[in-house]
Design a protein around this motif. Structure first.
Motif, PDB file in Angstrom:
ATOM      1  N   ILE A 162      34.359  43.404  35.805  1.00 29.72           N
ATOM      2  CA  ILE A 162      34.053  42.154  36.502  1.00 29.72           C
ATOM      3  C   ILE A 162      33.785  42.455  37.978  1.00 29.72           C
ATOM      4  O   ILE A 162      34.242  43.451  38.514  1.00 29.72           O
ATOM      5  CB  ILE A 162      35.209  41.126  36.391  1.00 29.72           C
ATOM      6  N   ASN A 201      36.902  42.312  31.391  1.00 31.80           N
ATOM      7  CA  ASN A 201      37.208  40.940  31.006  1.00 31.80           C
ATOM      8  C   ASN A 201      37.326  40.846  29.480  1.00 31.80           C
ATOM      9  O   ASN A 201      36.333  40.784  28.764  1.00 31.80           O
ATOM     10  CB  ASN A 201      36.101  40.014  31.531  1.00 31.80           C
ATOM     11  N   LYS A 210      36.547  39.731  43.193  1.00 33.09           N
ATOM     12  CA  LYS A 210      36.654  38.278  43.363  1.00 33.09           C
ATOM     13  C   LYS A 210      36.993  37.905  44.795  1.00 33.09           C
ATOM     14  O   LYS A 210      37.693  38.630  45.495  1.00 33.09           O
ATOM     15  CB  LYS A 210      37.774  37.738  42.468  1.00 33.09           C
ATOM     16  N   SER A 270      38.112  38.452  27.618  1.00 30.92           N
ATOM     17  CA  SER A 270      37.592  37.248  26.958  1.00 30.92           C
ATOM     18  C   SER A 270      36.095  37.380  26.685  1.00 30.92           C
ATOM     19  O   SER A 270      35.543  36.671  25.854  1.00 30.92           O
ATOM     20  CB  SER A 270      37.944  35.980  27.741  1.00 30.92           C
ATOM     21  N   ILE A 271      35.434  38.303  27.352  1.00 29.63           N
ATOM     22  CA  ILE A 271      34.023  38.566  27.027  1.00 29.63           C
ATOM     23  C   ILE A 271      33.898  39.519  25.831  1.00 29.63           C
ATOM     24  O   ILE A 271      33.129  39.278  24.909  1.00 29.63           O
ATOM     25  CB  ILE A 271      33.293  39.168  28.251  1.00 29.63           C
ATOM     26  N   LEU A 279      43.050  34.015  37.352  1.00 27.59           N
ATOM     27  CA  LEU A 279      43.031  34.944  36.218  1.00 27.59           C
ATOM     28  C   LEU A 279      43.492  36.351  36.555  1.00 27.59           C
ATOM     29  O   LEU A 279      43.721  37.163  35.661  1.00 27.59           O
ATOM     30  CB  LEU A 279      41.606  35.012  35.639  1.00 27.59           C
ATOM     31  N   LEU A 280      43.622  36.635  37.840  1.00 27.52           N
ATOM     32  CA  LEU A 280      43.899  38.015  38.228  1.00 27.52           C
ATOM     33  C   LEU A 280      45.401  38.269  38.393  1.00 27.52           C
ATOM     34  O   LEU A 280      45.903  38.538  39.484  1.00 27.52           O
ATOM     35  CB  LEU A 280      43.148  38.362  39.517  1.00 27.52           C
TER      36      LEU A 280
HETATM   37  C1  LIG Z   1      36.040  36.324  32.033  1.00 25.14           C
HETATM   38  O1  LIG Z   1      35.059  35.706  31.275  1.00 25.14           O
HETATM   39  C2  LIG Z   1      35.293  34.329  31.057  1.00 25.14           C
HETATM   40  C3  LIG Z   1      34.296  33.858  30.019  1.00 25.14           C
HETATM   41  O2  LIG Z   1      33.004  34.273  30.314  1.00 25.14           O
HETATM   42  C4  LIG Z   1      35.198  33.603  32.385  1.00 25.14           C
HETATM   43  O3  LIG Z   1      35.421  32.221  32.209  1.00 25.14           O
HETATM   44  C5  LIG Z   1      36.254  34.183  33.322  1.00 25.14           C
HETATM   45  O4  LIG Z   1      36.124  33.630  34.609  1.00 25.14           O
HETATM   46  C6  LIG Z   1      36.121  35.688  33.411  1.00 25.14           C
HETATM   47  N1  LIG Z   1      37.288  36.206  34.100  1.00 25.14           N
HETATM   48  C7  LIG Z   1      37.229  36.878  35.218  1.00 25.14           C
HETATM   49  C8  LIG Z   1      38.525  37.332  35.789  1.00 25.14           C
HETATM   50  O5  LIG Z   1      36.193  37.105  35.788  1.00 25.14           O
END
Ligand SMILES: *[C@@H]1O[C@H](CO)[C@@H](O)[C@H](O)[C@H]1NC(C)=O
Length: 434
Positions: free
Chosen positions: A156, A220, A159, A222-223, A269-270
């Motif tokens: 990623i 990431n 941020k 979730s991807i 998320l971090l």
């Molecule tokens: C990871 O991917 C998800 C889905 O695409 C996104 O919503 C999320 O912001 C991403 N997480 C990070 C830490 O970038």
């Protein structure tokens, strides 16, 4: 008599509850440590004091040949039998520690040649087959108990930390913030699921071979990770939720590298809790989730503009200078950090020691810093794990009923006992709390 029997049953049950824990302690062994110099050089014999604490030992790292897509040793001279036979030396520890599972890990950000090959391989069934067949053979021939996929997915983007630093980040965003990291995300996600399925099928043909996944820092999940599709195929997944902030990725700002919970006004998320919760919410059984704990610190230079209180996020000026043992900018092993904390400033010309700031909330971690001197030199800020914070991570794992912890890696823990005389203090602290 009946009552007595009942009592006995109850006390056995209670004893079982507080008895020896079944949590995994996955110990990463980075074979690069074999070729470091002096105090940092770790030989296989240095591993011994660690092994009674480890349930798994993971050999890092094998790589992928960019043309054949085969799994290959990254250092033939060291790894295989016609060289130093280090694969075999390491797997031979099983004769002394018969419960130890020794896995061979591929990737791990150690395979730097042609990094695109990891994504490309996922797009091709033939390439996947080449990797699977060669990987199983390589592992089997050298006595490994399985394979760990520490897959090198694209990372990623760094941020934004918080809005008061907006102007700097605004300019960064303009440069590269809107370009997608990977324009074939869905295809790579499916390819990875297929790879896990195919590798599992091949390993199943052999007796007692395990399969694990390591989610590398800043990948990431979730991807790329279809949790319901892959979780039943793996023995565990190791989540490396550290390096959330690093001097390479975020040269101008130091911050907690591995907070358990979100510090105020940071990205949601971090942090460790967000990373593990993703897997739990996607349906992974807690006992398959292993939390990665790093044994090194991330370091930044401070300059005259850095906030004198040291409170993060803090303005910084690139990576801190290399340590005496690891000799790499921006990173210090735990014994290197503790050396900077303990050394009294008696010698002429030595810089003053760092001020350590602990976190009574046990949520974010410890840091240490030293402001620059009058000439603007010597400023340093370190986010790091010590036995106390590592223990807090193990306690977190336990409170969430997760499967265990991993130590990444043993060679950056204090394997010589330089800090207090105890060897492997970070490993011991996590084991004690798990
Ligand atoms: C990871 O991917 C998800 C889905 O695409 C996104 O919503 C999320 O912001 C991403 N997480 C990070 C830490 O970038």
């Amino acid at each position: 008599m009946k009552a007595l029997l009942l009592l006995a049953t109850v006390s056995v049950a209670v004893a079982a509850n507080i008895g020896p824990s079944t949590g995994k302690v996955v110990c990463y062994y980075d074979s690069k440590s074999y070729v470091r110099e002096s105090q940092a050089r770790m030989l296989p014999s240095d591993l011994e004091p660690a092994l009674s604490f480890c349930t798994h030992l993971v050999y890092g790292y094998a790589g992928i040949h960019p043309e054949t897509n085969k799994m290959v040793p990254l250092n033939e001279n060291l790894d295989i039998d016609r060289g130093h036979a280090n694969y075999r030396t390491i797997t031979n520890f099983k004769t002394k520690y018969p419960n130890l599972k020794v896995l061979l890990s591929v990737g791990g950000d150690a395979d730097v040649e042609d990094p695109q090959k990891y994504n490309l391989l996922l797009e091709s069934p033939q390439a996947r087959t080449a990797l699977v067949n060669s990987g199983v053979l390589l592992a089997e021939q050298h006595g490994f108990d399985g394979i760990d996929l520490a897959w090198q997915f694209p990372k990623i983007k760094p941020k934004k930390i918080r809005s008061s630093l907006g102007s700097f980040w605004h300019s960064i965003k303009k440069t590269f913030g809107t370009t997608p990291v990977d324009d074939k995300e869905a295809e790579h996600r499916e390819g990875f699921t297929a790879l896990v399925r195919e590798l599992k099928a091949a390993l199943n043909l052999k007796p007692n071979m395990q399969l694990a996944i390591t989610v590398l820092p800043n990948v990431n999940a979730s991807i790329y990770m279809d949790v319901p599709a892959i979780i039943n195929l793996v023995d565990y997944v190791n989540i490396e939720a550290f390096d959330q902030q690093t001097p390479e990725r975020n040269p101008k700002e130091g911050d907690y590298a591995s907070p358990i919970y979100k510090p105020q006004s940071r990205n949601d998320l971090l942090n460790v809790d967000a990373a593990t919760s993703y897997w739990v919410q996607a349906g992974a059984p807690g006992n398959k989730i292993v939390l990665g704990v790093s044994t090194f610190g991330r370091t930044w230079k401070l300059n005259a503009d850095s906030e004198p209180s040291g409170v993060p996020p803090i303005q910084a000026d690139g990576p801190g200078e290399a340590g005496p043992y690891t000799k790499t900018e921006g990173i210090l092993s735990y014994p290197e950090v503790c050396g900077k904390l303990l050394n009294p400033n008696h010698q002429k010309g030595m810089r003053p020691h760092l001020r350590k700031v602990t976190d009574p909330s046990k949520r974010f971690g410890t840091y240490a810093f030293r402001l620059p001197d009058d000439s603007g030199e010597g400023g340093l800020w370190i986010s790091y794990e010590d036995p106390e914070t590592a223990g807090q991570k193990a306690t977190y794992v336990k409170s969430k009923n997760l499967g265990g912890v991993s130590i990444v890696d043993l060679s950056m823990d204090d394997f010589r006992g330089l800090c207090t005389g105890d060897k492997y203090p970070i490993l011991r602290a996590t084991k004690y709390h798990i």
